[in-house]
Motif scaffolding. Sequence first.
Motif, PDB file in Angstrom:
ATOM      1  N   LEU A  96       0.841  -1.192   0.000  1.00  0.00           N
ATOM      2  CA  LEU A  96       0.000   0.000   0.000  1.00  0.00           C
ATOM      3  C   LEU A  96       0.873   1.238   0.000  1.00  0.00           C
ATOM      4  CD1 LEU A  96      -2.758   1.417   0.261  1.00  0.00           C
ATOM      5  CD2 LEU A  96      -2.537   1.193   2.743  1.00  0.00           C
ATOM      6  N   ARG A  98      -0.528   4.940  -0.983  1.00  0.00           N
ATOM      7  CA  ARG A  98      -1.713   5.649  -1.476  1.00  0.00           C
ATOM      8  C   ARG A  98      -1.455   6.597  -2.644  1.00  0.00           C
ATOM      9  NH1 ARG A  98      -2.570   4.782   4.036  1.00  0.00           N
ATOM     10  NH2 ARG A  98      -4.563   3.754   4.434  1.00  0.00           N
ATOM     11  N   PHE A 101      -2.428   5.339  -6.180  1.00  0.00           N
ATOM     12  CA  PHE A 101      -3.782   5.017  -6.629  1.00  0.00           C
ATOM     13  C   PHE A 101      -4.149   5.674  -7.956  1.00  0.00           C
ATOM     14  CE2 PHE A 101      -5.269   3.904  -2.080  1.00  0.00           C
ATOM     15  CZ  PHE A 101      -5.031   2.556  -2.278  1.00  0.00           C
ATOM     16  N   LEU A 105      -5.093   3.509 -11.455  1.00  0.00           N
ATOM     17  CA  LEU A 105      -6.355   3.662 -12.185  1.00  0.00           C
ATOM     18  C   LEU A 105      -6.106   4.162 -13.603  1.00  0.00           C
ATOM     19  CD1 LEU A 105      -8.649   5.205  -9.426  1.00  0.00           C
ATOM     20  CD2 LEU A 105      -8.373   2.805 -10.058  1.00  0.00           C
ATOM     21  N   TYR A 116      -6.602  -6.149  -6.397  1.00  0.00           N
ATOM     22  CA  TYR A 116      -5.863  -5.542  -5.292  1.00  0.00           C
ATOM     23  C   TYR A 116      -6.261  -6.242  -3.999  1.00  0.00           C
ATOM     24  CZ  TYR A 116      -3.271  -1.549  -3.305  1.00  0.00           C
ATOM     25  OH  TYR A 116      -2.324  -0.746  -2.710  1.00  0.00           O
ATOM     26  N   LEU A 136      -5.171  -0.183   4.978  1.00  0.00           N
ATOM     27  CA  LEU A 136      -6.326   0.482   4.382  1.00  0.00           C
ATOM     28  C   LEU A 136      -7.350   0.825   5.464  1.00  0.00           C
ATOM     29  CD1 LEU A 136      -6.784  -1.899   1.349  1.00  0.00           C
ATOM     30  CD2 LEU A 136      -6.222   0.535   1.196  1.00  0.00           C
ATOM     31  N   GLU A 140     -11.881   1.731   1.980  1.00  0.00           N
ATOM     32  CA  GLU A 140     -10.988   2.603   1.207  1.00  0.00           C
ATOM     33  C   GLU A 140     -10.850   2.177  -0.256  1.00  0.00           C
ATOM     34  OE1 GLU A 140      -6.627   4.801   1.463  1.00  0.00           O
ATOM     35  OE2 GLU A 140      -7.223   3.425   3.067  1.00  0.00           O
ATOM     36  N   LEU A 141     -10.728   0.883  -0.524  1.00  0.00           N
ATOM     37  CA  LEU A 141     -10.589   0.470  -1.933  1.00  0.00           C
ATOM     38  C   LEU A 141     -11.843   0.809  -2.733  1.00  0.00           C
ATOM     39  CD1 LEU A 141      -8.685  -2.941  -1.735  1.00  0.00           C
ATOM     40  CD2 LEU A 141      -7.803  -0.717  -2.491  1.00  0.00           C
ATOM     41  N   VAL A 144     -11.579   4.449  -3.576  1.00  0.00           N
ATOM     42  CA  VAL A 144     -10.565   4.720  -4.602  1.00  0.00           C
ATOM     43  C   VAL A 144     -11.126   4.513  -6.015  1.00  0.00           C
ATOM     44  CG1 VAL A 144      -8.407   3.810  -5.590  1.00  0.00           C
ATOM     45  CG2 VAL A 144      -8.558   4.271  -3.141  1.00  0.00           C
TER      46      VAL A 144
END
Length: 176
Positions: A96, A98, A101, A105, A116, A136, A140-141, A144
């Motif tokens: 992880l 952040r 992210f 994407l 993930y 996380l 949170e995922l 995102v």
Amino acid sequence: MVGDHHDLTTPSAWVERWADRVPAGGRVLDIACGRGRHARYFAARGHTVEAVDCDPAKLAMLDGVSGVATRCVDLEGGPWPFEGERFAGIVVVNYLYRPLFPRLLGGLAPGGALIYETFETGNERYGRPSNPDFLLRPGELLDVVRGRLRVLAYEDLFAASPRPAMVQRICAVDWR
């Protein structure tokens, strides 16, 4: 599953479960690949794989694996090494950072899949990681990928095996 014994051949059960969502033959990016169990798995499925890690000794274990190219990169301290590149699949397990992210994407090709899986808040009760920077937050995922990818599966749970851990997992596709 998070915490698998991390041999060279056994992929995460979550990755195995959703690997078919990566378009056949497409390039796969394995982030923080370690010794390359997922890079090997996707290469064996006919994908070309970019395996990225900051540990050259771990990457060396992938030398000679057909279909796998390695890059020794500090993903947290250096520039994003895949600017403008797109991947049919991006796999991240037990890692992880952040700020990556948006890069992850943005790196998915249309129809591509993000798979993930990592630890979440509450894991500190069971061991490492325990630093909140590497855990996380609940949901949170989902946050995102919201508005960017279509969620095919999501889990936020306690996993009893192979060792007790709090984990979060997602498989989401770029539906463009």
